[in-house]
Design a protein around this motif. Structure first.
Motif, short mmCIF file in Angstrom:
data_model
loop_
_atom_site.label_atom_id
_atom_site.label_comp_id
_atom_site.label_asym_id
_atom_site.label_seq_id
_atom_site.Cartn_x
_atom_site.Cartn_y
_atom_site.Cartn_z
N THR A 7 14.09 43.58 35.64
CA THR A 7 14.63 43.06 33.91
C THR A 7 16.43 42.90 34.93
O THR A 7 17.34 43.34 35.05
N LEU A 8 16.33 41.76 33.95
CA LEU A 8 18.17 41.17 33.55
C LEU A 8 18.15 41.61 32.60
O LEU A 8 18.20 41.11 31.02
N GLU A 9 20.17 41.61 32.38
CA GLU A 9 20.80 41.60 31.34
C GLU A 9 22.00 40.79 31.12
O GLU A 9 22.85 40.96 32.21
N PHE A 10 21.88 40.18 29.83
CA PHE A 10 23.40 39.20 29.98
C PHE A 10 24.13 39.19 28.73
O PHE A 10 23.77 39.53 27.98
N PRO A 11 25.18 40.02 28.78
CA PRO A 11 25.84 40.38 27.94
C PRO A 11 26.69 38.43 27.06
O PRO A 11 26.69 37.37 27.54
N VAL A 12 26.43 38.27 26.03
CA VAL A 12 27.03 36.99 24.74
C VAL A 12 27.86 37.35 23.89
O VAL A 12 27.27 38.06 23.01
N ARG A 13 28.16 36.42 23.68
CA ARG A 13 29.53 36.08 22.32
C ARG A 13 28.53 35.10 21.43
O ARG A 13 28.89 33.89 21.07
N CYS A 14 27.63 35.93 20.68
CA CYS A 14 26.66 35.33 19.43
C CYS A 14 25.70 36.17 19.17
O CYS A 14 25.42 37.55 19.32
N SER A 15 25.81 36.20 17.67
CA SER A 15 25.21 37.21 17.06
C SER A 15 23.70 36.95 16.90
O SER A 15 22.84 35.91 17.48
N PRO A 16 22.94 38.21 16.86
CA PRO A 16 21.29 38.17 16.84
C PRO A 16 21.03 37.37 16.63
O PRO A 16 19.32 36.83 17.11
N ALA A 17 21.37 36.98 16.01
CA ALA A 17 20.09 35.99 14.50
C ALA A 17 19.72 34.75 15.36
O ALA A 17 19.28 34.04 15.36
N ILE A 18 21.40 34.26 15.73
CA ILE A 18 21.81 32.83 15.98
C ILE A 18 20.83 32.88 17.22
O ILE A 18 19.57 31.85 18.06
N LEU A 19 21.20 33.74 18.55
CA LEU A 19 20.42 33.90 19.60
C LEU A 19 19.00 33.88 19.36
O LEU A 19 18.40 33.14 20.19
N TYR A 20 18.54 33.86 18.76
CA TYR A 20 16.67 34.90 18.76
C TYR A 20 16.46 33.59 18.44
O TYR A 20 14.90 33.11 18.52
N GLU A 21 17.23 32.24 17.26
CA GLU A 21 17.02 31.29 16.98
C GLU A 21 16.60 30.36 18.38
O GLU A 21 15.81 29.31 18.82
N PHE A 22 17.56 30.27 19.58
CA PHE A 22 17.15 29.98 20.62
C PHE A 22 16.08 30.75 21.11
O PHE A 22 15.83 29.56 22.34
N LEU A 23 15.55 31.40 20.94
CA LEU A 23 14.03 32.38 21.75
C LEU A 23 13.31 32.27 21.86
O LEU A 23 12.56 32.42 21.98
N SER A 24 12.60 31.25 20.06
CA SER A 24 11.68 32.03 19.62
C SER A 24 11.45 30.57 19.05
O SER A 24 9.80 30.79 18.04
N THR A 25 12.43 29.55 19.26
CA THR A 25 11.33 28.36 18.43
C THR A 25 11.61 26.92 18.94
O THR A 25 12.76 27.25 20.20
N PRO A 26 11.05 26.50 18.85
CA PRO A 26 10.71 25.06 19.65
C PRO A 26 11.60 24.30 19.75
O PRO A 26 12.34 24.33 21.28
N ALA A 27 12.58 24.39 19.12
CA ALA A 27 13.61 23.66 18.93
C ALA A 27 15.31 24.14 20.12
O ALA A 27 15.73 23.83 20.63
#
Length: 125
Positions: A7-27
């Protein structure tokens, strides 16, 4: 030799909703994870330098996590992106889980570091 989960953890300055789009959609995944990404019927097609790999979505929860399994990989192995919140700082944390041979975990971790840096660049972090 069997692979083990790490497991790796990375702090990020971003809302969970925006981050989820980058993790779960083809775009979103096409911005940082692979050169080309398509999805049909919960199967993602990831392309790098003209070669493609397919992964199925095993499980997901909106704005929380998504778990993939490579179709050509072992049934019990997966890679997962989850979004956590630090209770102390209230900061969003990207958690990456993956499998690797024990002697390859360091190299695989460095590859994830590189990929996630690209993601953070796209997010403006």
């Amino acid at each position: 030799m069997s692979k083990q989960l790490y497991t790796l953890e990375f702090p990020v300055r971003c809302s969970p909703a925006i981050l989820y789009e980058f993790l779960s959609t083809p775009a979103g995944l096409g911005e940082w994870f692979a050169d080309k990404v398509d999805e049909r019927d919960h199967i993602f097609y990831f392309g790098w330098n003209g070669t493609f790999q397919q992964a199925e979505v095993l499980e997901s929860e909106q704005d929380k996590f998504i778990r993939f399994r490579w179709l050509d990989g072992p049934e019990d192995e997966y890679f997962e992106f989850s979004i956590d919140k630090s209770e102390i700082t209230n900061q969003t944390i990207l958690v990456v889980k993956d499998f690797a041979e024990k002697r390859e975990i360091k190299d695989q971790s460095q590859l994830w570091d590189y990929q996630v840096k690209d993601l953070f660049h796209r997010l403006g972090n």
